[in-house]
Design an enzyme around this catalytic site. Structure first.
Site, PDB file in Angstrom:
ATOM      1  N   HIS A  87       0.793  -1.216   0.000  1.00  0.00           N
ATOM      2  CA  HIS A  87       0.000   0.000   0.000  1.00  0.00           C
ATOM      3  C   HIS A  87       0.831   1.273   0.000  1.00  0.00           C
ATOM      4  O   HIS A  87       0.323   2.340   0.360  1.00  0.00           O
ATOM      5  CB  HIS A  87      -0.983   0.014   1.183  1.00  0.00           C
ATOM      6  CG  HIS A  87      -2.369  -0.344   0.775  1.00  0.00           C
ATOM      7  ND1 HIS A  87      -3.366   0.576   0.584  1.00  0.00           N
ATOM      8  CD2 HIS A  87      -2.901  -1.540   0.458  1.00  0.00           C
ATOM      9  CE1 HIS A  87      -4.469  -0.030   0.198  1.00  0.00           C
ATOM     10  NE2 HIS A  87      -4.213  -1.307   0.114  1.00  0.00           N
ATOM     11  N   ASP A 150      -7.589   4.404   9.328  1.00  0.00           N
ATOM     12  CA  ASP A 150      -8.946   4.280   8.804  1.00  0.00           C
ATOM     13  C   ASP A 150      -9.153   2.957   8.072  1.00  0.00           C
ATOM     14  O   ASP A 150     -10.248   2.411   8.058  1.00  0.00           O
ATOM     15  CB  ASP A 150      -9.266   5.433   7.848  1.00  0.00           C
ATOM     16  CG  ASP A 150      -9.564   6.727   8.588  1.00  0.00           C
ATOM     17  OD1 ASP A 150      -9.995   6.667   9.751  1.00  0.00           O
ATOM     18  OD2 ASP A 150      -9.354   7.805   8.000  1.00  0.00           O
ATOM     19  N   GLU A 263     -12.999  12.951  13.420  1.00  0.00           N
ATOM     20  CA  GLU A 263     -12.396  13.287  12.136  1.00  0.00           C
ATOM     21  C   GLU A 263     -13.263  14.337  11.456  1.00  0.00           C
ATOM     22  O   GLU A 263     -14.348  14.676  11.946  1.00  0.00           O
ATOM     23  CB  GLU A 263     -12.245  12.055  11.227  1.00  0.00           C
ATOM     24  CG  GLU A 263     -11.122  11.124  11.620  1.00  0.00           C
ATOM     25  CD  GLU A 263     -10.742  10.140  10.524  1.00  0.00           C
ATOM     26  OE1 GLU A 263     -11.297  10.244   9.402  1.00  0.00           O
ATOM     27  OE2 GLU A 263      -9.906   9.260  10.791  1.00  0.00           O
TER      28      GLU A 263
END
Length: 532
Positions: A87, A150, A263
């Protein structure tokens, strides 16, 4: 006698002139073109393909240590990069012509590599383990790690090499602030267990160290009793000052009487970001239309404060009272408070649903020109006018734009991760996707944002940083740079590890200051990166 897979590395890469290479090939090592292609790109799809010469699939950490000892002691050292779930965004985990360590081979999903202790409370997890598997294992014991990203389908070693931030960081700090102990294999091939009290320089250096000092093979992570449910709210703002003031008010409550997660995000009229994208499905159809209409009335840019209260059934009355009390203090647009209830697991793994939805239509494996920044609180109003309502006014790409504050005192300054020098700073994430023909325009926009900040002297820090000049890296690390260089020379003196970060050249490890791009461009295509 060297293990067969190490001999195979010598042979496959031409380091030994033996014609009988195939006879020494091992199940641990793949040198075929198909495997090399599989490990030649990353999630970002921005860097050009960079196939390795070989891929190691270790059966244990000992195999990784053997590889790194060989790389370090050889008269022709070669580069090595650990790959978790691939990633990285800009080729940070790629190693053209070198050796990729496929960390998943250690046993991803194998709970023998995840061990939960109730007393004292912690979880030991292999560096290759996905956070979703760590969560599932700890929930079986009624426990959970405290700090998250997240997206949970990332590896433990990968996020700890950066920082690991999400909406819990205001209270518990990033993931690196919630680690008791790590097992590291250094660039020398040494296997070291370290903590705040034992081998502390390596412990602090590796956490947030971008893979430059060693490969994390195990981490001991702090846990706490797990809730079962989440009351999840989203509040809409048209006034930016009210939006950030309310966020900062909420992150000042860290004693358990406030929200457990905070958030925020920018909602654009063109894309209705966060209304219908990969992060989650939250709003009903009617609510979506209501929000779109509001956005169109305010120039296409409004804001969403997202927060959550964790609880255990069946105390819903107490949760309702707590939520009502918190909302009364906030200045969102009247009538634009939306709430849903979810399991704790579903809330934390909320991005997975969006991922699967995009995979189904072929829109997950596309370029991701992401830009992640830590912006000091003092610059947020200028950033809003110049970026959110300026540069991004023409933003038509899908993907959320995250905006949320973090308390600096929850970060350990001894760790390699860097943050702005203010007590509150904002995590800004432009998590945008593009087709193969559109990402260059978004990259141009990212450069425009960075140029805007530089011109105004905004002392931001890149998260998941990307630089190609060592002077920029020195500026990024600031007062930590000299210590970081010292640790690199001590634990990876041949500059073998993670060359895709483009921080050190092999020559720099011996005291010279060369640009890694120039150095690598001189290597022969398709061969092991020589380190002289």
């Amino acid at each position: 006698m060297l293990p067969p897979f190490l001999l195979a590395i010598f042979l496959a890469t031409g380091l030994l002139p033996w014609p009988e290479a195939e006879a020494f090939a091992s199940a641990l090592l793949a040198v075929d073109d198909e495997t090399a292609l599989q490990f030649s790109s990353d999630f970002g799809r921005l860097a050009p393909p960079a196939p390795p010469a070989a891929v190691l699939r270790p059966s244990s950490p000992d195999d990784i240590a053997d590889l790194l000892r060989l790389a370090s002691s050889s008269s022709r050292p070669f580069a090595v990069a650990a790959r978790g779930n691939g990633h990285s965004i800009r080729g940070q985990a790629l190693v053209p012509g070198g050796v990729v360590v496929d960390m998943a081979a250690l046993g991803r999903g194998d709970h023998s590599r995840i061990n939960v202790s109730a007393s004292p409370a912690y979880v030991d997890a292999g560096g290759e383990q996905l956070w979703i598997d760590v969560l599932l294992a700890t929930l079986e014991h009624g426990l959970t790690p405290r700090s998250w990203t997240d997206y949970l389908h990332l590896t433990v070693g990968g996020t700890l090499s950066n920082a690991g931030v999400s909406g819990q960081a205001f209270r518990h700090g990033p993931q690196i602030s919630n680690v008791h102990e790590v097992d590291i294999i250094t660039g020398r091939g040494e296997m070291v267990t370290c903590s705040r009290d034992v081998n502390s320089d390596l412990f602090y250096g590796v956490l947030g160290g971008l893979g430059q000092l060693g490969i994390i093979t195990r981490a001991r992570i702090a846990v706490e009793p797990a809730p079962t449910r989440v009351r999840w709210v989203r509040l809409i703002y048209t006034d930016f000052t009210a939006f950030i003031d309310d966020q900062e008010r909420l992150i000042s409550i860290t004693d358990g009487t406030g929200f457990d997660y905070v958030e925020g995000s920018l909602l654009m009229d063109q894309t209705t970001t966060l209304i219908n994208n990969w992060r989650s499905s939250f709003f009903s159809g009617d609510d979506s239309e209501k929000i779109k209409k509001l956005a169109s009335q305010f120039g296409g840019a409004i804001y969403c404060l997202e927060a959550a209260v964790y609880y255990n059934e069946p105390v819903t009355d107490a949760v309702d009272e707590k939520l009502a009390s918190l909302l009364r203090k906030l200045r969102f647009v009247s009538g634009f408070a939306f709430a849903v209830d979810a399991t704790y697991l579903a809330f934390l793994d909320r991005v997975r649903e969006g991922e699967l939805r995009l995979r189904a239509v072929g829109l997950w494996d596309v370029p991701h020109p992401w830009l992640n920044l830590f912006v000091p609180k003092s610059a947020m109003h200028v950033f809003e006018s110049g970026v959110f309502k300026g540069i991004l006014k023409t933003n038509n790409s899908p993907g959320p734009v995250l905006i949320y504050p973090v308390n600096k005192n929850k970060w350990d300054e001894r760790m390699s991760a860097v943050t702005p020098n203010e007590e509150i700073f904002y995590s800004i994430g432009l998590l945008r996707s593009a087709t193969s023909g559109e990402w260059q325009e978004l990259e141009r926009q990212n450069e425009e944002i960075l140029g805007f900040c530089h011109e105004l002297g905004i002392e931001l820090k890149q998260y998941l940083p990307h630089y190609t000049e060592q002077s920029d890296w020195a500026r990024h690390f600031g007062h930590k740079w000299d210590k970081f260089v010292e640790l690199k020379k001590r634990y990876d003196p041949k500059a073998i590890l993670s060359p895709g970060q483009q921080i050190f050249t092999p020559d720099h490890a011996d005291g010279q200051d060369l640009n890694i791009i120039d150095h690598l461009s001189k290597q022969n295509s398709g061969s092991i990166v020589g380190i002289t």
